[in-house]
Design an enzyme around this catalytic site. Structure first.
Site, short mmCIF file in Angstrom:
data_model
loop_
_atom_site.label_atom_id
_atom_site.label_comp_id
_atom_site.label_asym_id
_atom_site.label_seq_id
_atom_site.Cartn_x
_atom_site.Cartn_y
_atom_site.Cartn_z
N ASP A 92 0.71 -1.14 -0.12
CA ASP A 92 0.02 -0.10 0.04
C ASP A 92 0.94 1.22 0.01
OD1 ASP A 92 0.87 -0.75 2.64
OD2 ASP A 92 -0.72 0.76 3.62
N GLU A 148 -0.03 -1.24 5.69
CA GLU A 148 1.10 -0.67 6.57
C GLU A 148 0.97 0.73 7.10
OE1 GLU A 148 5.18 0.70 7.77
OE2 GLU A 148 4.08 1.49 6.13
N GLU A 177 12.04 -1.77 2.98
CA GLU A 177 11.69 -0.29 3.35
C GLU A 177 12.67 0.53 2.76
OE1 GLU A 177 9.12 1.40 4.51
OE2 GLU A 177 7.74 0.11 5.51
#
Lengths: 374, 374
Positions: A92, A148, A177
């Site tokens: 997302d 998230e 990330e």
């Protein structure tokens, strides 16, 4: 439904809605693939189209077992290797800008648009590894998860950790990330606490009849300004702790000596301690005051002394730093799985209107993981 | 309309509504009169019935000129005396208790009920003086005014000070607010100011990238705790100054280093200085910080060195104290009229559910003013 194979029975083909399911070509270069992933909009709670495309792209890969859970997709090898590594990324994004920053644009060697940093470059790298490494040096679990960027109760990784922890099993996890190409190990824990001073209300024309709780807060703030935060080394990484006021409130009227003042403090602590130990430290700092624990989340040890992690660091040859903020690596840590952050993109550009990433960071991240796992 | 004289023309008699206009008998003893005044309910903005009754009781007194303005009533002698004294009292009260504390009850030498302290005893004393002293030693102005207990914009005294200051002219004023039978001279001024610290916002996991404005407020609060308020003698009375925080606020989220913290301070200052001088002092105390003036109201000098005041004190023979809180005496002071508070009732019982007053305080207050003015 896999878009690359025809329906088993033509009579079950859904009515053509005019929309065509988006597809992802895993044989494209990582930058092209990342752009395609970004161009399938997937703001939190609207990830179905992208989850469909990821599932459809992975199903044909014979070396992977694919499980779909909501809009979260898990794909795993089962080669009987001595170690299992989890590669994880959320699919997302935060909402688009007012003038939509999609589709992506490629300008002067950078890919611009929502998700190019946080974190569809990492998702692209994961899919490229899945497609290119049918016989990895370690068994692999790929986790593509939803939600998230919003309240943790919707987080796909958190849900699986609750309902199907076996799906997440592993010896070491890499969360893709953005870290600007460095390795960021583990993460600090965080807790909030309220430090309250209590006085006696009185009319402010006759303050000697009461006791001013805001004035008492001077001692609380003085302890904060005098506080020297520690730097604590865990598994070879230096975590910079912090204890800071994030809120203060007191007073009920302009002519009343206040009988209560609340200082909200946030303690960010190294992953050598748990919430209980961290809160004991906060109580010690504010000894003599009324201290109440608010919300808290433990951090994560980086686990850099484990064989899988050492091999990871050796193969990548990039800087290794501690992760200062709290991230989902702590959810792996809670499952007993050491975890690090490693992914393309400058985290300072995450969520920004000018979100963008040099394309060589995608290429380098893919190459680094190939060196480690190929 | 005076209730003691028949209508001039019977054809204009209003329809009988079944309600009978309340009347006040100024020949009754002061306690009976006070009870009758209390029993005419007059919560702020609902004073018409009591103002009617006061006007009706005063109109027949030939030595007084009576003026009605809204629900405020002014009555004056014009004997050409060398001094003029203003006796003033508000006729409104705060709301009744949930189980209404009216009508009044007389129990064991005390009168119970709303207004028995704040301040219908004072109103009763004023009416008794008006009735009994047709040739006072000083010219007298009686001011019965509305809406003291609510926002100052409705205050009858403030309105007359604006629109008809001549009606309020005098050399000395006595406000018959409850003082437990003592004389309370003048009143302190009051101002509020905001002392603001400014920092740089940052994520609380990396506070070193910002600067915490709440931590900076430690220095503001430390100056407050170290501050030694002065006691300043004005016209022979000691005023205890005070500088206190009455509010503090800072912080926008639990994970953000706050970039702003606001401390609201209230300075109560002796009537030797005006707002400008008082604010200059506050700025000096918080030198180096951003300080903004909020609302302010100057105090009032007690004027106890004036002949009328000296005679007042000599005649009464009661304790003389400074008034710590701000009261309407400051409105007289703003007109250049020194003023004191003197009235029956313990101010700590004002507005309370158990509001009550020993009846001898009414009697003694009446006797004291008769000694002075009779």
């Amino acid at each position: 439904m896999p878009s690359t194979s025809p329906p088993a029975d033509p009579t079950t083909v859904p009515a053509d809605t005019g929309a065509r399911a988006a597809t992802l070509d895993l044989s494209a270069d990582v930058t092209t693939l990342t752009a395609a992933i970004c161009d399938i909009e997937s703001v939190s709670q609207d990830e179905a189209a992208l989850a469909d495309a990821i599932e459809a792209a992975l199903r044909p890969l014979a070396h992977l077992e694919v499980v779909r859970d909501g809009n979260t997709v898990v794909a795993r090898t089962s080669l009987g290797r001595s170690e299992r590594v989890v590669l994880a990324g959320h699919i997302d994004t935060v909402p688009l800008t007012a003038v939509p920053n999609l589709p992506t644009r490629r300008v002067d060697g950078e890919l611009w648009g929502r998700g190019t940093v946080d974190m569809k470059g990492g998702v692209g790298v994961m899919l490229r590894i899945a497609a290119q490494v049918p016989e990895p040096s370690r068994d692999l679990t790929f986790l593509f998860y939803e939600c998230e960027e919003i309240d943790g109760k919707y987080n796909g990784l958190a849900r699986l950790a609750d309902t199907s922890p076996g799906l997440l099993a592993g010896d070491f996890a890499v969360l893709l990330e953005p870290t600007d190409g460095a390795i960021e190990g583990g993460c600090k824990g965080t807790l909030r606490a309220e430090v309250v001073t209590k006085g006696v209300a009185a009319h402010s024309a006759r303050p000697w009849k009461g006791h001013n709780a805001i004035h008492d807060a001077a001692a609380v703030l003085s302890r904060l300004t005098a506080y020297e935060a520690e730097t604590i080394t865990v598994d070879g990484l230096d975590y910079h702790e912090a204890l800071q006021a994030v809120g203060i409130s007191g007073g009920i009227a302009g002519n009343v000596i206040p009988d209560r003042c609340t200082v909200t403090v946030n303690y960010r602590y190294a992953p050598d301690k748990n919430t209980e130990e961290a809160f004991a430290h906060v109580r010690q700092v504010f000894d003599g005051f009324d201290v109440t624990l608010g919300d808290a989340a433990d951090g994560a040890r980086p686990g850099l002394l484990l064989p899988a992690a050492k091999a990871f660091i050796d193969a990548l040859g990039v800087p290794v730093n501690p992760k200062e903020g709290w991230t989902d690596v702590a959810r792996f840590s809670a499952l007993g799985i050491p975890a690090v952050n490693f992914g393309p993109g400058d985290p300072n550009l995450a969520h920004m209107d000018d979100e963008r990433c040099p394309v060589e960071q995608y290429v380098e991240a893919e190459a680094a993981l190939l060196r480690w796992l190929g």
